[in-house]
Design an enzyme around this catalytic site. Structure first.
Site, PDB file in Angstrom:
ATOM      1  N   SER A   1     -34.178  83.275 123.709  1.00  0.00           N
ATOM      2  CA  SER A   1     -35.212  83.214 122.672  1.00  0.00           C
ATOM      3  C   SER A   1     -36.224  82.137 123.015  1.00  0.00           C
ATOM      4  O   SER A   1     -36.003  81.305 123.902  1.00  0.00           O
ATOM      5  CB  SER A   1     -34.572  82.892 121.319  1.00  0.00           C
ATOM      6  OG  SER A   1     -34.190  81.530 121.292  1.00  0.00           O
ATOM      7  N   LYS A   2     -37.317  82.170 122.284  1.00  0.00           N
ATOM      8  CA  LYS A   2     -38.355  81.161 122.485  1.00  0.00           C
ATOM      9  C   LYS A   2     -37.790  79.768 122.230  1.00  0.00           C
ATOM     10  O   LYS A   2     -38.157  78.807 122.894  1.00  0.00           O
ATOM     11  CB  LYS A   2     -39.525  81.456 121.545  1.00  0.00           C
ATOM     12  CG  LYS A   2     -40.595  80.380 121.568  1.00  0.00           C
ATOM     13  CD  LYS A   2     -41.902  80.907 121.038  1.00  0.00           C
ATOM     14  CE  LYS A   2     -42.782  79.814 120.460  1.00  0.00           C
ATOM     15  NZ  LYS A   2     -42.772  78.535 121.168  1.00  0.00           N
TER      16      LYS A   2
END
Ligand code: GLU
Length: 513
Positions: free
Chosen positions: A264-265
């Site tokens: 994920s970011k």
């Protein structure tokens, strides 16, 4: 029967809902490698049917990112092509016709249930699903008289068209990576295919209609779309297109570098690496997310790194150009399990590729970064910049590391490392440096091949301490005791600058009493 020899046509089909995630980039890359290997066609289709999630700038971002990486599109919004338009919001008529086909064949129906009515059903029926077991209790064209349906539509009542999934079927999904997967149609719901409110199809309908009309031979996409595949198989069947349906390849997820789960970011923010190819400026929040390009990665390194996240060439070759990847790529060597996002390896690739590129290109990448620190780069010739970056490139992972490693070539020391001054500069250093200046001034020329032996000879014949002289010399020229070989530095910056820096140091370094 499927035609196994049909031309390879693949598509990358992003939705412009934000910046392209690095996982999406890998999907695009695998499509591209496969297409090029087979002399096929790479399509870029913009899937913008979810008007609520549209983000301005996202489409341009996608184009720019693919161009930066060297993933060339053959047919697309910008490139044109015989199967256009390539943007779904411009294909409304096509979808409407296909929705009508399904309605006429009784493979779909019109539903008027309001969000409130659906909510009420969910509250009443545990695990409510709009399907064969419930559709006859709902407000739709299966339960309402035909005149009422017509009157509602004519009166502008919003409706959706739902796919009529027949229960009791085994749906077979063939995936080139995963083999055959069979699921029961009973678990599928009557998916919405079209919404009258915005006159747009949903992803499912638009996606398979376009794959069919654009004669896509292979659908290569992320594993997150695997759950949609059974529905897509049923849609192909409902249209009577099963013989030309594309082959599916669902690529494994990219996983967190540490621990379990999808990349994920936040992992990027936490561990300090970008998850987007280019820097992204969120048009709503103004938030800026870092990109590989702006972080100093070379596109070749990013491509090589991503290619190996989920695929290997069958041996332990690691460094491969785009052409080599095209030649070697195969689904047989794609892994079925997720690939950990080993970003440290990405740095290694970047370091490796930086060693291979010319000093001239490196200089071009470096110049704006150095200029951003306030240095007027116009005063240096391209040759000077190229030599300067070339002398330190073995020490860098990123182009931006050059600002620190090569900065002294462009800016004389303004301050001197206190630690090094304490260690390397003593009361008799200024006199020693004056003598060094005299030696340097007397040289017939200033090439390393001339300067180095002359200085060494002076040190030796005067019984001087090599470390004392050379470290003070370095401190004066660089500002601290680091950098490449001293005579490589002086060769590059030249006699005048070298002597001026030694003079400045003599004048400016004051030892604490
Ligand atoms: N529009 C979908 C996406 O954003 C496409 C999925 C597919 O390739 O079928 O990834």
């Amino acid at each position: 029967m499927k035609d196994l020899n049909r031309p390879v046509r693949v598509r990358f089909a992003p939705s412009p809902t934000g910046p392209l995630h690095i996982g999406g980039v890998r999907t695009a890359l695998y499509n591209y490698l496969f297409a090029r290997q087979h002399g096929g066609t790479m399509i870029l289709r913009i899937e913008d049917t979810d008007s609520r999630r549209f983000v301005p700038g996202a489409e341009d971002y996608i184009n720019e990112a693919l161009a930066w990486l060297g993933i060339h599109i053959d047919e697309g919004v910008r490139e044109g092509g015989p199967f256009g338009p390539y943007k779904q919001s411009e294909r409304r008529d096509i979808y409407r016709q296909h929705v009508d086909m399904l309605l006429q064949r009784d493979r779909a129906y019109i539903a008027f249930d309001t969000p409130e009515e659906l909510e009420a059903m969910r509250a009443k029926v545990a695990n409510f699903q709009y399907d064969a077991s419930t559709r006859l209790q709902m407000r739709n064209s299966l339960t309402l008289p035909a005149e009422e349906v017509k009157a509602l539509i004519d009166g502008g009542t919003p409706y959706v068209v739902r796919f009529k999934v027949e229960p009791g079927r085994d749906v077979e999904v063939d995936d080139l990576l995963r083999g055959k997967v069979v699921i029961k149609s009973d678990i599928l719901d009557d998916k919405v295919l079209y919404k009258s409110s915005d006159d747009l199809p949903t992803y499912h309908l638009a996606n398979i209609v376009d794959d069919h009309l654009m004669e896509v031979s292979h659908v290569i996409r992320g594993e997150e779309w695997l759950p949609s595949a059974p529905l897509h198989v049923l849609l192909y069947e409902a249209f009577g297109w099963q013989d030309t349906a594309p082959e599916f390849v669902h690529l494994p997820l990219l996983l967190k570098p540490d621990g379990k789960g999808k990349l994920s970011k936040r992992d990027g923010d936490r561990l300090g690496f970008p998850v987007f190819p280019l820097e992204w400026h969120d048009p709503f929040s103004g938030e800026i997310s870092s990109g590989y390009r702006e972080s100093g990665y070379l596109p070749e390194a990013v491509v090589n790194f991503l290619a190996l996240l989920g695929w290997n060439p069958g041996d332990d070759t690691e460094v491969m150009s785009m052409d080599q990847l095209i030649a070697k790529f195969s689904f047989e060597h794609c892994s079925r399990s997720g690939a950990k996002f080993a970003f440290e390896k990405g740095k290694w690739f970047n370091h490796t590729y930086l060693q291979e590129i010319s000093n001239e290109r490196l200089a071009e990448l470096f110049t704006p970064l150095m200029a951003a620190t306030g240095v007027d780069m116009a005063q240096f010739t391209p040759e000077y910049v190229a030599k300067a970056v070339g002398s330190v490139k073995s020490r860098i992972n990123f182009v931006r590391d050059l600002v620190d490693q090569a900065g002294f070539y462009f800016r004389a020391p303004e301050a001197y490392s206190e630690k090094d001054v304490r260690k390397r500069w003593s009361a008799d250093t200024p006199a020693l440096m004056e003598q060094l200046i005299a030696v340097l001034e007397a040289l017939p020329n200033f090439d390393a091949a001339v300067a180095e032996p002359a200085v060494m000879e002076w040190i030796k014949s005067n019984g001087l301490h090599m470390g004392n002289v050379m470290n003070a010399f370095r401190l004066a020229v660089v500002g601290e005791c680091k950098g490449p070989h001293m005579f490589e530095i002086t060769d590059i910056i030249g006699r005048d600058a070298t002597i001026a820096r030694i003079r400045a140091a003599i004048e400016r370094i004051h030892l604490d009493a």
